[in-house]
Design a protein around this motif. Structure first.
Motif, mmCIF file in Angstrom:
data_model
loop_
_atom_site.group_PDB
_atom_site.id
_atom_site.type_symbol
_atom_site.label_atom_id
_atom_site.label_comp_id
_atom_site.label_asym_id
_atom_site.label_seq_id
_atom_site.Cartn_x
_atom_site.Cartn_y
_atom_site.Cartn_z
ATOM 1 N N GLN A 73 0.822 -1.202 0.000
ATOM 2 C CA GLN A 73 0.000 0.000 0.000
ATOM 3 C C GLN A 73 0.858 1.254 0.000
ATOM 4 N N LEU A 126 2.336 1.674 -3.494
ATOM 5 C CA LEU A 126 1.359 2.195 -4.447
ATOM 6 C C LEU A 126 1.047 3.665 -4.171
ATOM 7 N N ASP A 127 0.921 4.018 -2.904
ATOM 8 C CA ASP A 127 0.687 5.429 -2.572
ATOM 9 C C ASP A 127 1.854 6.298 -3.044
ATOM 10 N N LEU A 152 3.893 5.615 -5.553
ATOM 11 C CA LEU A 152 3.851 5.685 -7.011
ATOM 12 C C LEU A 152 2.805 6.684 -7.486
ATOM 13 N N LEU A 153 1.637 6.682 -6.847
ATOM 14 C CA LEU A 153 0.598 7.649 -7.211
ATOM 15 C C LEU A 153 1.049 9.075 -6.907
ATOM 16 N N ALA A 154 1.698 9.253 -5.756
ATOM 17 C CA ALA A 154 2.205 10.590 -5.408
ATOM 18 C C ALA A 154 3.264 11.038 -6.401
ATOM 19 N N ALA A 193 3.536 10.085 -9.583
ATOM 20 C CA ALA A 193 2.866 10.415 -10.844
ATOM 21 C C ALA A 193 2.165 11.770 -10.754
ATOM 22 N N HIS A 194 1.532 12.027 -9.608
ATOM 23 C CA HIS A 194 0.835 13.302 -9.425
ATOM 24 C C HIS A 194 1.825 14.459 -9.401
ATOM 25 N N SER A 195 2.964 14.258 -8.746
ATOM 26 C CA SER A 195 3.953 15.330 -8.653
ATOM 27 C C SER A 195 4.590 15.607 -10.004
#
Length: 369
Positions: free
Chosen positions: A207, A210-211, A213-215, A217-219
């Motif tokens: 988790q 994944l968090d 990786l999402l952060a 991608a968002h950054s």
């Protein structure tokens, strides 16, 4: 079927058309000027006999038909010769236009040919940049620069994907092993509880990965609305003596995430007897934030690798509680805000991380709320 001319054919037609129009205008003006000049000429006939005595001249009205006929024949012959010359010049212009257009478009054909040979597995080819350094040479250089960035991005994406797959495979393997070992026989309550704890730990790591990786991608996208943010307000430390205003225009959520990752990274790798030093302010026309911690010695040549995903503070693969995305997220946020990041190993051990951003333009920043 719609017939389309090539760029070379269109340039040739355009060039030939311009020459033809210019020739027609020149021929027409020459004809009009000659006709006007011939119409203004007067003919004076002075006839004398063999002995020098004047004789009776014919009347002017008797000579006018011959003069008009001579003028018309002269203008007609001039027009015919001019049109023949114009046809020859137009044909030569078409031939030269075709050759010149091919010469001019050669770099563009080289770009097209190179682009057709490129693929995800072959990004090493580049467009030749020839002399002189004109607009087409600048275009070729720009395309080569774009290809360099694409190649670097694809390589980074492949490395990132491989690392992400490895990091996600590890907890899955842990869960699968814990389940297989526990179910290999008749597990009791304690064995089931231990298995559940191992699975929960692995799920937690997945988790967090994944968090992260999402952060990341968002950054990298950085699509949020820009506001005026003071970096010193985002740092919560007991000693605020070194914190001075450091204004930055950017996404408040991403900038807060950046500071949180810097502080978390400093705390995670800090030794118990060392103090974390935080400093902010403005220097060199830039707002900056600097966070230093103690720890083991870091090779200066390895600092660049610390910005890569899934790399620990010792330059190796991630392990333990961290997922190795903290500094990678910080790096992406800094780049998204046109900033710079610098990592300097400390002489006594540990790391000093400095981020710098351009100062906001007066009157353009929107205060953060």
């Amino acid at each position: 079927m719609t017939f389309r001319f090539t760029a070379r054919a269109r340039l040739t037609i355009l060039y030939t058309g311009l020459v033809l129009v210019a020739g027609l205008v020149l021929t027409g003006l020459t004809y009009l000027f000659m006709r006007h000049r011939l119409g203004q000429r007067s003919v004076r006939v002075d006839l004398r006999g063999p002995d020098g005595t004047a004789v009776t001249a014919p009347r002017p009205e008797d000579l006018l038909p011959d003069l008009d006929r001579l003028q018309d024949e002269t203008l007609h012959e001039l027009l015919i010769q001019a049109l023949i010359a114009l046809a020859v010049v137009t044909a030569l212009a078409a031939l030269l236009g075709w050759l010149v257009a091919g010469r001019v478009l050669r770099p563009i054909r080289a770009i097209s040919t190179t682009a057709q040979r490129l693929s995800a597995e072959n990004l090493s080819e580049r467009v030749p940049v020839n002399e002189p350094r004109d607009e087409l040479a600048a275009l070729a250089a720009t395309v080569n620069g774009m290809l360099d960035r694409i190649q670097a991005g694809v390589a980074s994406q492949k490395l990132f994907t491989a690392n992400a797959a490895h990091e996600l495979r590890t907890p899955l393997t842990t869960m699968r092993t814990a389940i297989d070992v526990t179910l290999d026989g008749e597990p009791g309550r304690d064995e089931l509880i231990a298995m559940a704890e191992d699975v929960r730990t692995a799920i937690g790591k997945s988790q967090r990965t994944l968090d992260g990786l999402l952060a990341l991608a968002h950054s990298q996208a950085a699509t949020g609305r820009r506001h005026l943010v003071d970096l010193s307000d985002l740092v919560a430390v007991s000693d605020e003596s070194n914190l001075r205003p450091a204004p930055v225009v950017g996404d408040p959520v991403l900038l807060e995430m950046m500071v949180a990752n810097l502080v978390d990274n400093a705390l995670r790798h800090n030794e118990s007897e060392s103090e974390i030093e935080v400093e902010s302010g403005v220097e060199g026309g830039e707002g900056f934030l600097r966070i230093s911690n103690g720890g083991h010695m870091i090779d200066p040549g390895e600092t660049k690798r610390l910005l890569e995903p899934f790399v620990r503070g010792d330059g190796g693969r991630t392990g333990g509680e961290g997922v190795g995305l903290g500094l990678a997220i910080v790096h992406a946020i800094v780049l998204a805000h046109r900033g710079r990041i610098r990592l300097d190993p400390r002489d006594a051990g540990g790391l000093c991380v400095t981020v710098r951003f351009p100062l906001p333009d007066a009157g353009r920043a929107v205060p953060s709320r």
